[in-house]
Design a protein around this motif. Structure first.
Motif, PDB file in Angstrom:
ATOM      1  N   LEU A 166       1.291  11.112 -10.655  1.00  0.00           N
ATOM      2  CA  LEU A 166       0.224  12.107 -10.744  1.00  0.00           C
ATOM      3  C   LEU A 166       0.630  13.412 -10.074  1.00  0.00           C
ATOM      4  O   LEU A 166      -0.141  14.004  -9.315  1.00  0.00           O
ATOM      5  N   ASP A 167       1.843  13.871 -10.350  1.00  0.00           N
ATOM      6  CA  ASP A 167       2.316  15.133  -9.786  1.00  0.00           C
ATOM      7  C   ASP A 167       2.024  16.284 -10.747  1.00  0.00           C
ATOM      8  O   ASP A 167       1.491  16.094 -11.839  1.00  0.00           O
ATOM      9  N   GLY A 168       2.365  17.489 -10.320  1.00  0.00           N
ATOM     10  CA  GLY A 168       2.125  18.656 -11.156  1.00  0.00           C
ATOM     11  C   GLY A 168       3.028  18.736 -12.367  1.00  0.00           C
ATOM     12  O   GLY A 168       2.824  19.578 -13.244  1.00  0.00           O
ATOM     13  N   ASN A 169       4.006  17.855 -12.440  1.00  0.00           N
ATOM     14  CA  ASN A 169       4.930  17.825 -13.574  1.00  0.00           C
ATOM     15  C   ASN A 169       4.380  17.023 -14.746  1.00  0.00           C
ATOM     16  O   ASN A 169       5.023  16.902 -15.785  1.00  0.00           O
ATOM     17  N   HIS A 170       3.174  16.452 -14.581  1.00  0.00           N
ATOM     18  CA  HIS A 170       2.555  15.588 -15.594  1.00  0.00           C
ATOM     19  C   HIS A 170       3.457  14.397 -15.927  1.00  0.00           C
ATOM     20  O   HIS A 170       3.617  14.006 -17.089  1.00  0.00           O
ATOM     21  N   THR A 171       4.051  13.806 -14.886  1.00  0.00           N
ATOM     22  CA  THR A 171       4.997  12.706 -15.081  1.00  0.00           C
ATOM     23  C   THR A 171       4.356  11.534 -15.793  1.00  0.00           C
ATOM     24  O   THR A 171       4.994  10.874 -16.616  1.00  0.00           O
ATOM     25  N   HIS A 172       3.096  11.243 -15.493  1.00  0.00           N
ATOM     26  CA  HIS A 172       2.413  10.118 -16.141  1.00  0.00           C
ATOM     27  C   HIS A 172       2.377  10.289 -17.655  1.00  0.00           C
ATOM     28  O   HIS A 172       2.426   9.307 -18.409  1.00  0.00           O
ATOM     29  N   PHE A 173       2.311  11.532 -18.111  1.00  0.00           N
ATOM     30  CA  PHE A 173       2.288  11.802 -19.550  1.00  0.00           C
ATOM     31  C   PHE A 173       3.685  11.666 -20.151  1.00  0.00           C
ATOM     32  O   PHE A 173       3.890  10.976 -21.142  1.00  0.00           O
ATOM     33  N   HIS A 174       4.651  12.319 -19.531  1.00  0.00           N
ATOM     34  CA  HIS A 174       6.010  12.318 -20.076  1.00  0.00           C
ATOM     35  C   HIS A 174       6.634  10.918 -20.041  1.00  0.00           C
ATOM     36  O   HIS A 174       7.390  10.548 -20.943  1.00  0.00           O
ATOM     37  N   GLN A 229      11.666  13.814 -14.529  1.00  0.00           N
ATOM     38  CA  GLN A 229      11.424  14.880 -13.562  1.00  0.00           C
ATOM     39  C   GLN A 229      11.756  16.244 -14.154  1.00  0.00           C
ATOM     40  O   GLN A 229      11.200  17.264 -13.741  1.00  0.00           O
ATOM     41  N   HIS A 230      12.656  16.275 -15.122  1.00  0.00           N
ATOM     42  CA  HIS A 230      12.976  17.508 -15.851  1.00  0.00           C
ATOM     43  C   HIS A 230      12.695  17.235 -17.325  1.00  0.00           C
ATOM     44  O   HIS A 230      13.573  16.769 -18.064  1.00  0.00           O
ATOM     45  N   GLY A 261       0.814  -1.209   0.000  1.00  0.00           N
ATOM     46  CA  GLY A 261       0.000   0.000   0.000  1.00  0.00           C
ATOM     47  C   GLY A 261       0.846   1.257   0.000  1.00  0.00           C
ATOM     48  O   GLY A 261       0.557   2.219  -0.718  1.00  0.00           O
ATOM     49  N   TRP A 262       1.915   1.251   0.794  1.00  0.00           N
ATOM     50  CA  TRP A 262       2.793   2.415   0.845  1.00  0.00           C
ATOM     51  C   TRP A 262       3.496   2.627  -0.495  1.00  0.00           C
ATOM     52  O   TRP A 262       3.560   3.748  -1.005  1.00  0.00           O
ATOM     53  N   LEU A 263       4.019   1.543  -1.069  1.00  0.00           N
ATOM     54  CA  LEU A 263       4.749   1.655  -2.322  1.00  0.00           C
ATOM     55  C   LEU A 263       3.814   2.066  -3.453  1.00  0.00           C
ATOM     56  O   LEU A 263       4.172   2.875  -4.320  1.00  0.00           O
ATOM     57  N   ASN A 264       2.600   1.514  -3.458  1.00  0.00           N
ATOM     58  CA  ASN A 264       1.603   1.892  -4.458  1.00  0.00           C
ATOM     59  C   ASN A 264       1.299   3.391  -4.369  1.00  0.00           C
ATOM     60  O   ASN A 264       1.196   4.086  -5.386  1.00  0.00           O
ATOM     61  N   ASP A 265       1.183   3.903  -3.145  1.00  0.00           N
ATOM     62  CA  ASP A 265       0.910   5.322  -2.945  1.00  0.00           C
ATOM     63  C   ASP A 265       2.068   6.175  -3.448  1.00  0.00           C
ATOM     64  O   ASP A 265       1.853   7.245  -4.032  1.00  0.00           O
ATOM     65  N   GLN A 266       3.303   5.715  -3.233  1.00  0.00           N
ATOM     66  CA  GLN A 266       4.470   6.471  -3.702  1.00  0.00           C
ATOM     67  C   GLN A 266       4.479   6.593  -5.221  1.00  0.00           C
ATOM     68  O   GLN A 266       4.766   7.662  -5.778  1.00  0.00           O
ATOM     69  N   PHE A 267       4.163   5.506  -5.905  1.00  0.00           N
ATOM     70  CA  PHE A 267       4.143   5.545  -7.368  1.00  0.00           C
ATOM     71  C   PHE A 267       3.005   6.418  -7.878  1.00  0.00           C
ATOM     72  O   PHE A 267       3.161   7.141  -8.867  1.00  0.00           O
TER      73      PHE A 267
END
Length: 630
Positions: free
Chosen positions: A113-121, A358-359, A102-108
């Motif tokens: 789903l951060d403001g950097n749109h990481t899921h997209f990039h 991340q960048h 549960g903890w690891l799932n939450d970290q991913f």
């Protein structure tokens, strides 16, 4: 968390370290007790076998009572070991598994789903750039993380069990060791050394064989996961477009696609079954030889030379069998270890992909030119775009769209016009930081909220109120505000169902038509009150009257919003009164975007009056009219 050990230790040094270490210490204690109980079990087995062997001995005055007592003790020890220690340990380890996963799932989820749109990039890597986008991200987060955490806990318990067994059983073997003929130089440690030598020879050799088979299992497991992930992804896509498949009678093509994808699963599964069967046969033979030959062979020499009595021989052999069993843990769980390695590889690949994006500009610069600059300015000046060039992957890629300067004033409505594929949507993506390659400067109005509305509206399984409140939370707005937005958007009939996640057993994605979904977008816009609105063919599912109502609702309820819209229409829609909604147009032609104002149009009533024929005046009438004017 970019490697296996990083993933493993992260939970134990996180803010939940107390929980992690408390469960770990309980597991360690129960594992040690279980190993100690193995020694007790071996000794009780020796006592039972010895009492059976001397059943008819004249010195044995209570043979049946002795056998029953030893049998009862053995049963109690089995219950203590398997239920009291091993069973409870299984419960605690399962709890640790659940908490860690549960903890690891939450970290991913937080990372993606951060403001950097990481899921997209993360999904836009390029093999040519040396960075491959991870496939089946959903499978990696769910199945791979679950199996990896469970496998890692099992591996740790096995290693700990091996260490404690070596200590307790080895200690007992040394205590009961006797001299062996031919090995007199070892003194009383002869039988113990002989037993440990047999284990040290037999187990590593077979472990090497197991590792080879395990490597093959690992590769096949990875291949199986990819094949099943692709098949499941296609099924999910198909179910989302089920109506389109039915309407176009495309079931035949869809079936052939499913059949083709399943062939890969079937072939890989077939090979996996062959290797699993081979491994099972190897393990069965190994277990028999280890428990019945290797375990009993070392003690046979001192037993033949009467250095050991029968009870000592049986007890020592049972202990060697227990030691072989514990040392063979790697062999017994090698298929699970192969699966663990496969899952950990899938998870670490995803973790690496997240870290690398991340960048975004540095990430995309590895496979092309990415030199976008984003800034902010006083909202009075609106949105400004300078020296923009959009290109595809590759350092020397020729820009397919360029513009020297584009400015969108506050409250200005602009529609993008051009042929299909000219780059209209790419321009909107670039403004929002979602186009990877090119260069340019985009200056946003400071403190202004932006909103993007696409042609295809995806509705998650949440309440209608939450659907209207997206991308915010339903707690951000009251029921009255949401109901008002629904009414103004033309969805007033659904107000009484705002709290429901479904209607008549169907999700809102199934209940609402394409046009109603786009009206739902209008409700969101009215509720959110953005200062910058991007409409990417957001009225594609609406009829002409619906498109007018869509624009009119935004015009009436968001007076200062700046609108940039992509439409396929040659002429931008006008209001029912004939006035223009849009003030300007960006024309994209020959790879160049040029902004120009639209000529203001007259209201429909005035246009009708001016279009009516005027009566012809003769000379006398004109003279009389001029005389009166004077």
């Amino acid at each position: 968390m970019r490697n296996f050990w990083g993933l493993v230790r992260a939970y134990w040094i996180s803010d939940r370290w107390k929980e992690a270490w408390a469960l770990t210490l309980v597991i360690a204690l129960l594992t040690a007790l279980s190993s100690k109980a193995s020694v007790w079990f071996a000794m009780a087995s020796g006592e039972l076998v010895n009492s059976i062997a001397f059943l008819h001995d004249a010195a044995n005055t209570r043979p049946l009572e002795t056998i029953l007592t030893n049998a009862g003790i053995l049963v109690l020890l089995v219950m203590l070991k398997d239920v009291g220690f091993t069973g409870v340990r299984n419960l605690v380890s399962a709890t640790l598994h659940r908490k860690w996963r549960g903890w690891l799932n939450d970290q991913f989820n937080q990372a993606l789903l951060d403001g950097n749109h990481t899921h997209f990039h993360a999904q836009h890597g390029s093999a040519d750039g040396g960075i491959v986008a991870p496939d089946n991200v959903d499978q990696r987060i769910q199945e791979s993380i679950k199996d990896m955490t469970g496998g890692a806990i099992g591996l740790a318990m096995g290693v700990l069990g091996l260490a404690t067994s070596l200590y307790f059983i080895g200690q007992n073997l040394l205590q009961s060791s006797v001299e062996v003929k031919g090995l007199e130089f070892l003194g009383s440690y002869g039988s113990a050394v002989l037993a440990l030598l047999a284990v040290a020879t037999y187990v590593p050799l077979n472990t090497w064989i197991a590792v080879k088979l395990g490597s093959l299992l690992e590769r096949l497991n990875i291949r199986m996961q990819k094949a099943e992930g692709s098949y499941r992804s296609e099924l999910t896509t198909f179910l989302r477009r089920s109506f389109h498949v039915a309407a176009s009678h495309g079931e035949g093509v869809q079936k052939r696609m499913h059949d083709r994808l399943y062939v890969d699963i079937d072939r890989t599964w077939g090979r996996l079954n062959v290797v699993n069967t081979s491994y099972m046969s190897f393990e069965l033979i190994y277990n028999f030889v280890g428990a019945r030959i290797v375990a009993y062979a070392p003690g046979l020499v001192p037993f033949i030379h009467s250095r050991l009595d029968y009870k000592g021989y049986i007890t020592g052999s049972e202990m060697v069998a227990q030691l072989i069993s514990q040392c063979s843990w790697f062999i017994h769980v090698m298929p699970a270890i192969a699966t663990l390695r496969a899952n950990s590889q899938r998870v670490t690949e995803l973790a690496n992909a997240i870290e690398k994006v991340q960048h975004p500009q540095e990430f995309y610069s590895q496979s092309g030119r990415s030199d976008f600059h984003y800034a902010s300015q006083n909202p009075v000046f609106g949105l400004t775009i300078q020296k923009l060039e959009l290109a595809h992957q590759g350092e020397d890629a020729t820009p397919f769209l360029s513009s020297a300067n584009l400015r969108f004033r506050r409250g200005e409505w602009t529609f993008l016009k051009g042929e299909s594929g000219c780059g209209k949507t790419s321009l909107i993506k670039a403004i929002n930081g979602l186009w990877p390659y090119g260069r340019g400067t985009i200056v946003f109005p400071e403190g202004v909220k932006s909103f993007y509305a696409a042609q295809e509206v995806k509705l998650p399984q949440v309440s209608l109120k939450q659907l209207v409140c997206l991308p915010g939370s339903e707690g951000d707005h009251g029921d009255t505000q949401v109901a008002s937005a629904l009414h103004k958007a033309g969805l007033g009939d659904f107000i009484e169902h705002m709290a429901n996640e479904s209607r008549e057993g169907k999700s809102w994605d199934q209940v609402l038509s394409g046009g109603q979904k786009q009206k739902l977008v209008v409700a969101r816009i009215i509720l959110q009150q953005p200062g910058l609105l991007f409409l990417d063919e957001a009225t594609g599912a609406l009829d002409p009257d619906g498109k007018i109502a869509f624009h009119q609702a935004i015009k009436d309820n968001c007076p200062d919003v700046t609108v940039i819209s992509v439409m396929h229409e040659a002429v931008a829609p006008r209001s029912a009164a004939g006035t223009e909604f849009y003030h300007s147009m960006v024309l994209i032609a020959d790879g160049v975007a040029t902004k120009k104002p639209l000529a203001p149009s007259l209201p429909l009533e005035l246009t009708t009056i001016l279009a009516q024929p005027r009566p012809v005046e003769d000379k006398w009438t004109r003279f009389s009219r001029r005389l009166k004017q004077k």
